[in-house]
Write a protein that holds these residues in place. Structure first.
Motif, PDB file in Angstrom:
ATOM      1  N   VAL A  76       0.847  -1.201   0.000  1.00 27.50           N
ATOM      2  CA  VAL A  76       0.000   0.000   0.000  1.00 27.50           C
ATOM      3  C   VAL A  76       0.880   1.249   0.000  1.00 27.50           C
ATOM      4  CG1 VAL A  76      -1.781   1.292   1.255  1.00 27.50           C
ATOM      5  CG2 VAL A  76      -1.930  -1.207   1.090  1.00 27.50           C
ATOM      6  N   THR A 122       0.392   3.991  -2.843  1.00 27.15           N
ATOM      7  CA  THR A 122       0.052   5.363  -2.459  1.00 27.15           C
ATOM      8  C   THR A 122       1.066   6.348  -3.023  1.00 27.15           C
ATOM      9  OG1 THR A 122      -0.957   4.531  -0.420  1.00 27.15           O
ATOM     10  CG2 THR A 122      -0.423   6.879  -0.488  1.00 27.15           C
ATOM     11  N   GLY A 147      -4.756  10.712   1.211  1.00 30.05           N
ATOM     12  CA  GLY A 147      -5.222   9.364   1.482  1.00 30.05           C
ATOM     13  C   GLY A 147      -6.614   9.164   0.931  1.00 30.05           C
ATOM     14  N   PRO A 148      -7.289   8.100   1.321  1.00 25.51           N
ATOM     15  CA  PRO A 148      -8.626   7.804   0.789  1.00 25.51           C
ATOM     16  C   PRO A 148      -9.685   8.689   1.425  1.00 25.51           C
ATOM     17  CG  PRO A 148      -8.082   6.226   2.490  1.00 25.51           C
ATOM     18  CD  PRO A 148      -6.857   7.085   2.323  1.00 25.51           C
ATOM     19  N   ILE A 162     -13.526   3.856   2.729  1.00 28.40           N
ATOM     20  CA  ILE A 162     -13.013   2.493   2.837  1.00 28.40           C
ATOM     21  C   ILE A 162     -14.203   1.545   2.875  1.00 28.40           C
ATOM     22  CG2 ILE A 162     -11.769   0.834   4.287  1.00 28.40           C
ATOM     23  CD1 ILE A 162      -9.854   2.794   3.203  1.00 28.40           C
ATOM     24  N   ALA A 216     -10.429   0.993  -1.285  1.00 28.38           N
ATOM     25  CA  ALA A 216     -10.164   2.342  -0.782  1.00 28.38           C
ATOM     26  C   ALA A 216     -10.324   3.313  -1.934  1.00 28.38           C
ATOM     27  CB  ALA A 216      -8.755   2.425  -0.204  1.00 28.38           C
ATOM     28  N   MET A 248      -9.377   6.404  -3.588  1.00 25.26           N
ATOM     29  CA  MET A 248      -8.251   7.326  -3.519  1.00 25.26           C
ATOM     30  C   MET A 248      -8.544   8.607  -4.312  1.00 25.26           C
ATOM     31  SD  MET A 248      -6.297   5.588  -1.538  1.00 25.26           S
ATOM     32  CE  MET A 248      -4.661   6.333  -1.620  1.00 25.26           C
ATOM     33  N   THR A 267      -4.680   4.082   5.652  1.00 24.15           N
ATOM     34  CA  THR A 267      -5.538   3.243   4.818  1.00 24.15           C
ATOM     35  C   THR A 267      -5.647   1.841   5.398  1.00 24.15           C
ATOM     36  OG1 THR A 267      -4.927   4.497   2.829  1.00 24.15           O
ATOM     37  CG2 THR A 267      -5.853   2.291   2.501  1.00 24.15           C
ATOM     38  N   CYS A 268      -4.517   1.288   5.841  1.00 33.27           N
ATOM     39  CA  CYS A 268      -4.510  -0.063   6.426  1.00 33.27           C
ATOM     40  C   CYS A 268      -5.236  -0.086   7.761  1.00 33.27           C
ATOM     41  CB  CYS A 268      -3.070  -0.538   6.605  1.00 33.27           C
ATOM     42  SG  CYS A 268      -2.105  -0.593   5.076  1.00 33.27           S
ATOM     43  N   TRP A 295     -13.902   8.780   5.396  1.00 34.89           N
ATOM     44  CA  TRP A 295     -12.715   9.331   6.040  1.00 34.89           C
ATOM     45  C   TRP A 295     -12.471  10.746   5.549  1.00 34.89           C
ATOM     46  CZ3 TRP A 295      -9.604   8.817   9.989  1.00 34.89           C
ATOM     47  CH2 TRP A 295      -8.294   9.287   9.957  1.00 34.89           C
TER      48      TRP A 295
END
Length: 456
Positions: free
Chosen positions: A271, A275, A284-285, A288, A320, A322, A411-412, A427
């Protein structure tokens, strides 16, 4: 932190050239290295020695001297010190308490390879003690921990390298992959898929006597109090010599109390590259979605209902969303690696290969000269430690800085929260909080066990 705040090309070249020519770092007025270091090599200490702890130490002896080790398992401490002595001719001072390392004035930097739940406490206290830090991935157990580390890096001015070695090593395949994308070889990116392998659950693991030499209370540290658990069968291969099923050595990766399962373990590698390639390291996203997943135990309100089995996901497919509405798929299925798909083609990259028609086309249409170095921000280092030491000299942040690492790791972390709660999360990457979901936001931080709070 943007790419411009990492090493400048000029300063990186000056320091890396000095290392390549003489195997040492030339002294500078802003060097933080100990004044009594032989040949002005930096003095390091490693905290957490099993497996990856020795791996990064072993790679780093070419560039640094190791004066101290710390581990809560006396068996590991003794064995690794014997390895160091055999390789360098000199053993390090060994401690069961990492704070003894931080008290020493002769230590320039610490390498941290403890289980994930210890990373933030040791990292913060090391920086406050005036040490630069190299810490294994995934850097944090929660998103709040990432914010705290960022704050302390800024406050102290310490150099901090995260151990996402794919940014530097693996024959530069991942750098070439990003260079292909930046050169427009697959057109506009339409989808990225990160294959990070599934996992297995475990049988019921009983509470048993703590092995001799292991300080279990110290191993738990900030994590909740728990019994030591293990079955008799031993692990073989990498990480071998310990119980195959346990809540301690090696298998701690399968427990949310100490880590984030495959999502954080391999996700922190692939990731990260995805990214970076998407140019989303400063954001980031915004959404999710847990498309599918399988947990090895029952959950209630986001928490496992039993404490005697592995509890992180075994299978999953996460989407996700993005920037630019590009889907980033994180899956336990298929090959381990990253598939980039664009309007003009696609290619695959992992630690063993870089393949696809855009790669084949390089034979007749190579990348522009310096394209890989442009991705890296300067000449590519020999290994990840070399980049860290170059940054220690320049006093600028290295290739795997905490800001870009935390952004991709969010993200994780969010994927794990979505799985635990069984629902989609929205998010806000600017506020770095989950939108309209108080229960989900409660998973962004975690209290430390009494007596193991961060010493600020």
């Amino acid at each position: 932190m943007t790419n411009s705040s990492r090493l400048s090309r000029r300063s990186f070249l000056q320091v890396t050239s000095a290392m390549t020519a003489g195997g040492v770092i030339a002294g500078t007025s802003n060097s933080s290295f100990a004044q009594d270091s032989p040949n002005e090599r930096p003095v390091f200490a490693t905290i957490g020695l099993r497996n990856q702890g020795w791996t990064i130490t072993d790679k780093s002896t070419k560039f640094a001297d190791f004066a101290a080790f710390a581990d809560v398992d006396s068996n590991v401490l003794g064995a690794i010190n014997e390895k160091l002595k055999a390789k360098t001719g000199k053993a390090a001072d060994g401690y069961s308490d990492y704070r003894k390392v931080l008290e020493r004035d002769d230590i320039d930097a610490v390498m941290i390879a403890t289980p994930d739940h210890w990373h933030t406490k040791i990292s913060v206290e090391a920086m406050l003690a005036g040490k630069d830090v190299y810490c294994e991935k995934p850097l944090t157990l929660t998103i709040a921990e990432g914010k705290l580390i960022e704050k302390v890096v800024k406050q102290t001015g310490r150099v901090f390298q995260v151990g996402t070695m794919q940014r530097t090593e693996n024959e530069h395949r991942f750098l070439k992959a990003i260079a292909l994308i930046r050169a427009g070889r697959i057109g506009e990116i339409r989808k990225v898929t990160c294959g990070i392998n599934g996992a297995t659950g475990s049988p019921v693991i009983p509470a048993v006597d703590i092995p001799e030499g292991l300080d279990w209370d110290a191993w738990l540290g900030p994590a909740p109090e728990a019994s030591y658990r293990a079955l008799p069968e031993m692990r073989t291969g990498y990480g071998g010599g310990v119980p195959l099923y346990t809540n301690c050595h090696y298998a701690w990766r399968n427990w949310y109390e100490y880590s984030g399962g495959q999502m954080n373990d391999w996700g922190a590698h692939h990731v990260d590259i995805a990214t970076w390639a998407l140019g989303a390291s400063d954001t980031g996203p915004n959404r999710i979605t847990p498309v599918s997943y399988s947990l090895p135990v029952d959950y209630k309100n986001g928490y496992p209902t039993v404490d005697d089995r592995y509890n992180s996901p075994t299978k999953f497919e996460i989407h996700a969303n993005m920037p630019g509405d590009i889907p980033l798929v994180i899956t336990s299925e298929g090959d381990n690696g990253i598939l980039f798909e664009g309007t003009k083609g696609r290619f695959f990259v992992n630690r063993g290969r870089l393949s696809g028609k855009p790669v084949e086309d390089l034979e007749n249409n190579p990348l522009p000269e310096g394209a890989v170095e442009e991705v890296y921000g300067g000449p590519v280092s020999e290994n990840h430690t070399a980049n860290f030491i170059a940054a220690m000299q320049s006093r600028e942040q290295p290739i795997s800085d905490v800001w870009s690492h935390n952004r991709m790791l969010e993200t994780c972390h969010l994927a794990n929260i979505a799985i635990r709660l069984g629902r989609e999360l929205k998010w806000d990457p600017a506020k770095r909080e989950i939108v309209g979901d108080a229960e989900a936001n409660s998973f962004l931080a975690r209290e430390s066990r009494s007596g193991f709070e961060i010493d600020m």
